[in-house]
Write an enzyme that holds these catalytic residues in place. Structure first.
Site, PDB file in Angstrom:
ATOM      1  N   SER A  47       0.797  -1.238   0.000  1.00 47.92           N
ATOM      2  CA  SER A  47       0.000   0.000   0.000  1.00 47.92           C
ATOM      3  C   SER A  47       0.826   1.283   0.000  1.00 47.92           C
ATOM      4  CB  SER A  47      -0.918   0.021   1.218  1.00 47.92           C
ATOM      5  OG  SER A  47      -2.133  -0.574   0.894  1.00 47.92           O
ATOM      6  N   LYS A  78       0.630   3.363  -3.008  1.00 43.94           N
ATOM      7  CA  LYS A  78      -0.518   4.242  -3.259  1.00 43.94           C
ATOM      8  C   LYS A  78      -0.120   5.720  -3.181  1.00 43.94           C
ATOM      9  CE  LYS A  78      -3.747   0.802  -1.354  1.00 43.94           C
ATOM     10  NZ  LYS A  78      -4.536   0.401  -0.159  1.00 43.94           N
ATOM     11  N   TYR A 112      -3.283  -1.705 -10.523  1.00 41.49           N
ATOM     12  CA  TYR A 112      -3.300  -1.618  -9.056  1.00 41.49           C
ATOM     13  C   TYR A 112      -2.439  -2.720  -8.413  1.00 41.49           C
ATOM     14  CZ  TYR A 112      -4.971  -2.044  -4.290  1.00 41.49           C
ATOM     15  OH  TYR A 112      -5.014  -2.159  -2.927  1.00 41.49           O
ATOM     16  N   TYR A 149      -4.105   2.640   7.834  1.00 44.18           N
ATOM     17  CA  TYR A 149      -5.327   1.839   7.995  1.00 44.18           C
ATOM     18  C   TYR A 149      -6.230   2.471   9.050  1.00 44.18           C
ATOM     19  CZ  TYR A 149      -2.331  -1.182   5.307  1.00 44.18           C
ATOM     20  OH  TYR A 149      -1.492  -1.653   4.359  1.00 44.18           O
ATOM     21  N   VAL A 158       1.055  -3.744   3.959  1.00 45.10           N
ATOM     22  CA  VAL A 158       1.014  -5.035   4.643  1.00 45.10           C
ATOM     23  C   VAL A 158       2.283  -5.861   4.447  1.00 45.10           C
ATOM     24  CG1 VAL A 158      -1.502  -5.253   4.751  1.00 45.10           C
ATOM     25  CG2 VAL A 158      -0.278  -6.147   2.772  1.00 45.10           C
TER      26      VAL A 158
HETATM   27  N1  GLU Z   1      -2.300  -5.080  -2.656  1.00 44.62           N
HETATM   28  C1  GLU Z   1      -2.862  -5.119  -1.367  1.00 44.62           C
HETATM   29  C2  GLU Z   1      -4.355  -5.288  -1.464  1.00 44.62           C
HETATM   30  O1  GLU Z   1      -4.972  -4.661  -2.246  1.00 44.62           O
HETATM   31  C3  GLU Z   1      -2.511  -3.876  -0.610  1.00 44.62           C
HETATM   32  C4  GLU Z   1      -2.544  -4.216   0.780  1.00 44.62           C
HETATM   33  C5  GLU Z   1      -1.971  -3.169   1.687  1.00 44.62           C
HETATM   34  O2  GLU Z   1      -0.751  -3.021   1.797  1.00 44.62           O
HETATM   35  O3  GLU Z   1      -2.791  -2.506   2.312  1.00 44.62           O
HETATM   36  O4  GLU Z   1      -4.958  -6.059  -0.772  1.00 44.62           O
END
Ligand code: GLU
Length: 315
Positions: A74, A77, A199, A251, A269
Site C-alpha cells: 500500500s 498508493k 493496481y 489503515y 502489509v
Molecule cells: N495489494 C494489497 C491489497 O490490495 C494492498 C494491501 C496493503 O498493503 O494494504 O490487498
C-alpha cells in the site's frame, strides 16, 4: 543559520538513537503476524528489521536490514496518488473523498453507503480509482507508475515481484468486487481487469528502506525532490497529500499512529512504513510482523521511539 546548527546537532545524535531503537524493538519482532492473505507475503522471515533516515541534503543513517527488498504494497498508493493529483489537480476530489474511513481498508459496506465514491485515496477502493485515472490517461499506465518510482528512488533496477503479483491476482477477489461495484456507479472508466492489473502491479513493487526514504524526500520538501530538483507536486498539493497520510495513511489506526508517532506516514502489509518531517527528513522502517490493524508492529514502535528520543515530530 540557527536551523542549520540545530540540524547538524540532530544528525550527530542519530547513529546512537538508531542503535538504541534496534535493541529496544528486538523483543517485538516475534510478536507480530506476517500478512498471509496473500500466500506469497506469508513466506517472509519475520525476524527482520531495517530503518533508514535521510535528511534533505542526502545525509543518510541506517540500521539493520535497511538494504533488504520487501513488498511495498500500500505504500505504492502514495506514488500513484502523486501522479493522479498532479494530473487532475483539485478535480481529483470529484471522484474520491478525503476523510478517514474508520473501517477496514478493503470494506465494501462503506462504499455502498457512499454510492461508490471511496472515502479517501489510501483505502483499496480509493487507490483503485487512482489506478483507473492513471489507466485512463497513460498508454502504458503501470510502467508510468514504475518509471515514477524509479525516478524518485534513483533506482533504475526497481521492479515488480512477479510471484507477489500472481498471488495478488489469484487472491484479489475482494479488490475485484470493489472495482466492479464502483464501475456500476460510473466511478471506474476503464475495464476493471485492466485497472486491477495496474493496481496489483504497483502494489507488488519491491523496494528497500533506503529506496523508500529516498523516494519520500519530495514529500518532506514541499513537492520538490531535493536530490534532483524536480517538482512533483506544488506546495499546497504536498501539504494535502501529507495531511491525508496523517489522517488515513495507516489503515484504521491512523489516530493511534498520529498519537504515538506524530508524523505523516504510509504503511503497507509487507511491513514497511515511510514517513516524513516537513523541511527536514524522510524515514523508512521495515519489519514484516504486523499488528492487528495491518501496520508493522516493530516498525511503528521504532518510529514512536525515533520521535520520542529525538524530540521532533510535526507537533
Ligand atoms: N495489494 C494489497 C491489497 O490490495 C494492498 C494491501 C496493503 O498493503 O494494504 O490487498
Amino acid at each position: 543559520m540557527d536551523d542549520l546548527i540545530a540540524t547538524e546537532k540532530l544528525k550527530a545524535t542519530i547513529p546512537e538513537i538508531l542503535e538504541e531503537i534496534q535493541k529496544e524493538i528486538a523483543p517485538l519482532l516475534s510478536m507480530g503476524q506476517v500478512a498471509n492473505y496473500i500466500p506469497e507475503l506469508g513466506d517472509v522471515d519475520q525476524n527482520q528489521f531495517g530503518m533508514v533516515v535521510r535528511f534533505l541534503d542526502g545525509t543518510t543513517f541506517e540500521t539493520g536490514n535497511s538494504q533488504t527488498n520487501f513488498s511495498i504494497q500500500s505504500i505504492s498508493k502514495v506514488f500513484s496518488l502523486t501522479q493522479a493529483f498532479a494530473l487532475l489537480k483539485e478535480n481529483l476530489w470529484n471522484r474520491l473523498g478525503k476523510e478517514p474511513s474508520g473501517n477496514p481498508f478493503n470494506s465494501l459496506i462503506q462504499l455502498e453507503n457512499e454510492n461508490g465514491k471511496p472515502r479517501n485515496p489510501f483505502i483499496n477502493a480509493g487507490a483503485i480509482v487512482i489506478a483507473d485515472i492513471i489507466t485512463h490517461h497513460f498508454e502504458d499506465p503501470l510502467n508510468t507508475i514504475l518509471d515514477f518510482m524509479r525516478e524518485v528512488t534513483f533506482n533504475k533496477k526497481l521492479t515488480i515481484n512477479m510471484n507477489v503479483l500472481q498471488s495478488e491476482k489469484n487472491y484479489g477477489h475482494r479488490n475485484a468486487a470493489l472495482a466492479h461495484f464502483m464501475k456500476s456507479y460510473g466511478n471506474i472508466y476503464s475495464e476493471v481487469e485492466e485497472v486491477l492489473d495496474v493496481y496489483f502491479g504497483h502494489c507488488s513493487v519491491e523496494m528497500n528502506c533506503f529506496d523508500l526514504a529516498t523516494a519520500f524526500l519530495y514529500l518532506a520538501n514541499h513537492g520538490v525532490h531535493p536530490l534532483n530538483g524536480k517538482t512533483y507536486l506544488n506546495a499546497s498539493q504536498t501539504k494535502r497529500l501529507n495531511a491525508l497520510m496523517l489522517t488515513c495513511g495507516t489503515y484504521d489506526s491512523a489516530g493511534e499512529f498520529a498519537f504515538k508517532v506524530g508524523l505523516p506516514g504510509k504503511s503497507g502489509v509487507g511491513g514497511g512504513i515511510a514517513g516524513i518531517i516537513p523541511g527536514l527528513l524522510s524515514i523508512a522502517v521495515w519489519s514484516p510482523g504486523l499488528d492487528k490493524c495491518g501496520n508493522s508492529l516493530a516498525g511503528t514502535k521504532a518510529l514512536e521511539l525515533f520521535t520520542t528520543k529525538t524530540g521532533i515530530s510535526i507537533f
